[in-house]
Design a protein around this motif. Structure first.
Motif, PDB file in Angstrom:
ATOM      1  N   UNK A  11      -4.689  -9.894  -0.611  1.00  0.00           N
ATOM      2  CA  UNK A  11      -5.774  -8.910  -0.568  1.00  0.00           C
ATOM      3  C   UNK A  11      -5.271  -7.503  -0.301  1.00  0.00           C
ATOM      4  N   UNK A  12      -6.199  -6.532  -0.232  1.00  0.00           N
ATOM      5  CA  UNK A  12      -5.817  -5.133  -0.023  1.00  0.00           C
ATOM      6  C   UNK A  12      -4.991  -4.923   1.244  1.00  0.00           C
ATOM      7  N   UNK A  13      -5.217  -5.788   2.288  1.00  0.00           N
ATOM      8  CA  UNK A  13      -4.479  -5.611   3.543  1.00  0.00           C
ATOM      9  C   UNK A  13      -2.978  -5.848   3.373  1.00  0.00           C
ATOM     10  N   UNK A  43      -2.559  -2.130 -10.770  1.00  0.00           N
ATOM     11  CA  UNK A  43      -1.979  -2.141  -9.410  1.00  0.00           C
ATOM     12  C   UNK A  43      -2.623  -3.257  -8.588  1.00  0.00           C
ATOM     13  N   UNK A  44      -3.932  -3.465  -8.815  1.00  0.00           N
ATOM     14  CA  UNK A  44      -4.657  -4.517  -8.090  1.00  0.00           C
ATOM     15  C   UNK A  44      -4.090  -5.881  -8.502  1.00  0.00           C
ATOM     16  N   UNK A  45      -3.867  -6.037  -9.813  1.00  0.00           N
ATOM     17  CA  UNK A  45      -3.317  -7.307 -10.310  1.00  0.00           C
ATOM     18  C   UNK A  45      -1.903  -7.522  -9.756  1.00  0.00           C
ATOM     19  N   UNK A  46      -1.117  -6.442  -9.707  1.00  0.00           N
ATOM     20  CA  UNK A  46       0.248  -6.541  -9.153  1.00  0.00           C
ATOM     21  C   UNK A  46       0.183  -6.964  -7.681  1.00  0.00           C
ATOM     22  N   UNK A  47      -0.746  -6.354  -6.943  1.00  0.00           N
ATOM     23  CA  UNK A  47      -0.886  -6.695  -5.505  1.00  0.00           C
ATOM     24  C   UNK A  47      -1.228  -8.171  -5.316  1.00  0.00           C
ATOM     25  N   UNK A  48      -2.039  -8.702  -6.246  1.00  0.00           N
ATOM     26  CA  UNK A  48      -2.443 -10.121  -6.152  1.00  0.00           C
ATOM     27  C   UNK A  48      -1.345 -11.065  -6.635  1.00  0.00           C
ATOM     28  N   UNK A  49      -0.271 -10.511  -7.171  1.00  0.00           N
ATOM     29  CA  UNK A  49       0.808 -11.351  -7.691  1.00  0.00           C
ATOM     30  C   UNK A  49       0.557 -11.814  -9.108  1.00  0.00           C
ATOM     31  N   UNK A  61       4.218  -0.446  -5.915  1.00  0.00           N
ATOM     32  CA  UNK A  61       3.124  -0.183  -6.861  1.00  0.00           C
ATOM     33  C   UNK A  61       3.008   1.302  -7.188  1.00  0.00           C
ATOM     34  N   UNK A  62       2.236   1.598  -8.239  1.00  0.00           N
ATOM     35  CA  UNK A  62       1.956   2.997  -8.584  1.00  0.00           C
ATOM     36  C   UNK A  62       2.497   3.364  -9.944  1.00  0.00           C
ATOM     37  N   UNK A  63       1.577   3.544 -10.917  1.00  0.00           N
ATOM     38  CA  UNK A  63       1.973   3.756 -12.315  1.00  0.00           C
ATOM     39  C   UNK A  63       1.828   5.203 -12.770  1.00  0.00           C
ATOM     40  N   UNK A  64       1.310   6.088 -11.891  1.00  0.00           N
ATOM     41  CA  UNK A  64       1.137   7.479 -12.328  1.00  0.00           C
ATOM     42  C   UNK A  64       1.105   8.396 -11.110  1.00  0.00           C
ATOM     43  N   UNK A  65       1.670   9.582 -11.293  1.00  0.00           N
ATOM     44  CA  UNK A  65       1.689  10.569 -10.196  1.00  0.00           C
ATOM     45  C   UNK A  65       1.542  11.972 -10.766  1.00  0.00           C
ATOM     46  N   UNK A  66       1.244  12.907  -9.855  1.00  0.00           N
ATOM     47  CA  UNK A  66       1.439  14.328 -10.138  1.00  0.00           C
ATOM     48  C   UNK A  66       2.238  14.896  -8.978  1.00  0.00           C
ATOM     49  N   UNK A  67       3.094  15.874  -9.272  1.00  0.00           N
ATOM     50  CA  UNK A  67       3.929  16.452  -8.226  1.00  0.00           C
ATOM     51  C   UNK A  67       4.868  17.480  -8.812  1.00  0.00           C
ATOM     52  N   UNK A  68       5.956  17.736  -8.084  1.00  0.00           N
ATOM     53  CA  UNK A  68       6.899  18.782  -8.484  1.00  0.00           C
ATOM     54  C   UNK A  68       8.283  18.170  -8.686  1.00  0.00           C
ATOM     55  N   UNK A  69       8.940  18.571  -9.782  1.00  0.00           N
ATOM     56  CA  UNK A  69      10.298  18.076 -10.036  1.00  0.00           C
ATOM     57  C   UNK A  69      11.244  18.784  -9.064  1.00  0.00           C
ATOM     58  N   UNK A 311      -9.891  -1.490  -2.231  1.00  0.00           N
ATOM     59  CA  UNK A 311     -11.210  -2.105  -1.976  1.00  0.00           C
ATOM     60  C   UNK A 311     -12.281  -1.412  -2.812  1.00  0.00           C
ATOM     61  N   UNK A 312     -12.179  -0.087  -2.874  1.00  0.00           N
ATOM     62  CA  UNK A 312     -13.152   0.673  -3.683  1.00  0.00           C
ATOM     63  C   UNK A 312     -13.057   0.236  -5.146  1.00  0.00           C
ATOM     64  N   UNK A 313     -11.837   0.116  -5.659  1.00  0.00           N
ATOM     65  CA  UNK A 313     -11.684  -0.274  -7.065  1.00  0.00           C
ATOM     66  C   UNK A 313     -12.253  -1.678  -7.295  1.00  0.00           C
ATOM     67  N   UNK A 314     -11.959  -2.585  -6.383  1.00  0.00           N
ATOM     68  CA  UNK A 314     -12.433  -3.962  -6.580  1.00  0.00           C
ATOM     69  C   UNK A 314     -13.946  -4.085  -6.423  1.00  0.00           C
ATOM     70  N   UNK A 315     -14.572  -3.104  -5.755  1.00  0.00           N
ATOM     71  CA  UNK A 315     -16.036  -3.129  -5.626  1.00  0.00           C
ATOM     72  C   UNK A 315     -16.693  -2.779  -6.955  1.00  0.00           C
TER      73      UNK A 315
END
Ligand SMILES: NC(=O)c1ccc[n+]([C@@H]2O[C@H](COP(=O)([O-])OP(=O)(O)OC[C@H]3O[C@@H](n4cnc5c(N)ncnc54)[C@H](OP(=O)(O)O)[C@@H]3O)[C@@H](O)[C@H]2O)c1
Length: 326
Positions: A11-13, A43-49, A61-69, A311-315
């Motif tokens: 689960x999310x925990x 990411x949710x599916x990855x967390x669940x295995x 986890x994490x398939x996308x970001x924004x930031x600075x090189x 949890x928000x996504x799974x809701x």
């Protein structure tokens, strides 16, 4: 660095803050100091295995970001250092730093905040590769996309409308359908109240009105989707939230010369991802830079509250993107 890891499938925990080594950019890579990271259903599916991590990808986890090189690897121009970007990651986005192939990095669109830009890559790469690559949607054609308020759904509606297509979508409530119409959908069907096949036929006054289906539902939706496709229609599977099995009448495929296809983004080669990025930069980035297409951020959470974001996504109450601020 600080990052979020999956301590064990569940689960999310199971998403917990860890201290781990800061990655170094390899040949052809850049190192991004992450400002914000997008949350996606995979990411949710990855967390669940349920979504095995490819062998060469970060286990985080994490398939996308924004930031600075802040650093570049061998073969990458040092002129990129200091640029604000968003990037499709091969995992590892829920972290303070992530190393990404330079070909998967795009400039932050003009006027978009880091939070807004972090929600771009995964859905835009997916929609571009599937609706326009495999689905070959053209101006004036009709697209049916399920899950109209999902990250993928809002992107598909916006891009298809901007390119002059007619869009039908489904969503799980009256409010969600109203949101889809405000974003430009020509028809939005509350699938919990109405039969989307009957409603779509009624709207266009023909039995086979759709050219391309972008389907994330699978299961019993597939024969219903196919029944709506016109001659030479294309059915593109990107997920199967209701299961990966169904019974099909192949006569539909044969008589109307339908194409059944699909794909997943993550296992594609760096070159394929770079090719998708080039297509986006040429065709879609001008629409983002002028805010012809606007971002849709549902909610933001601090990185350490990644479990709450899941949890928000799974809701399934969210509309648009859920973002982690780093
Ligand atoms: N193939 C690829 O390359 C690729 C890449 C990225 C994402 N994906 C897939 O695309 C899908 C959308 O991803 P996302 O990140 O945009 O997720 P998301 O925002 O969580 O969207 C999923 C949506 O599906 C709807 N839904 C959930 N369960 C359903 C069910 N049983 N029947 C019908 N609809 C259901 C929900 O909307 P309602 O409440 O309105 O039903 C929800 O908004 C996911 O399945 C993801 O795995 C595939």
């Amino acid at each position: 660095m600080r990052a979020i890891d999956v301590v064990k499938p569940g689960g999310p925990e199971m998403l917990q803050t860890v201290e781990t080594a800061t990655p170094r950019p390899g040949t052809g890579e850049v190192l991004i100091q992450v400002a914000a990271a997008g949350v996606n259903r995979p990411d949710v599916l990855q967390r669940m295995g349920l979504y095995p991590v490819p062998p060469d990808a970060s286990p985080l986890p994490g398939l996308e970001v924004a930031g600075t090189i802040i650093e570049v690897g061998e073969g990458v121009s040092t002129e990129l250092i200091g640029q604000d970007v968003c990037a499709l990651c091969n995992g590892g986005g829920y972290a303070q730093y992530v190393a990404v192939a330079a070909g998967q990095v795009l400039p932050t669109p003009t006027g978009w905040s880091m939070v807004e830009a972090a929600g771009i890559p995964e859905t835009y790469f997916t929609v571009w590769a599937n609706v326009y690559g495999h689905g070959r949607l053209r101006k004036g054609e009709r697209l049916l996309v399920h899950g109209g308020t999902s990250g993928i759904g809002v992107t598909a509606i916006a891009v298809a409308k901007a390119f002059g297509s007619i869009v039908v979508t489904t969503a799980g409530s009256t409010d969600k359908c109203e949101f889809c119409r405000q974003r430009g959908a020509d028809l939005a069907v509350d699938y919990k109240e109405d039969d989307f096949v009957a409603k779509t036929r009624e709207h266009f006054d023909t039995d086979h009105p759709i050219d391309v289906v972008l389907d994330m539902v699978g299961g019993d939706y597939v024969p219903r989707n196919l029944s709506l496709l016109r001659d030479r229609g294309r059915h593109v599977t990107i997920a199967f939230l209701r299961g990966n099995r169904c019974e099909l009448d192949l006569a539909h495929v044969l008589r109307r010369r339908l194409v059944l296809t699909g794909s997943t983004l993550r296992p594609r080669s760096a070159q394929e991802k770079a090719d998708i990025a080039s297509g986006l930069r040429e065709h879609v980035w001008p629409l983002l830079d002028t805010r012809t297409i606007e971002p849709v951020v549902d909610s933001t959470y601090p990185l350490q509250d990644a479990a709450e974001a899941h949890r928000r996504m799974e809701s399934s109450q969210h509309v648009g993107k859920i973002i982690l601020e780093v």
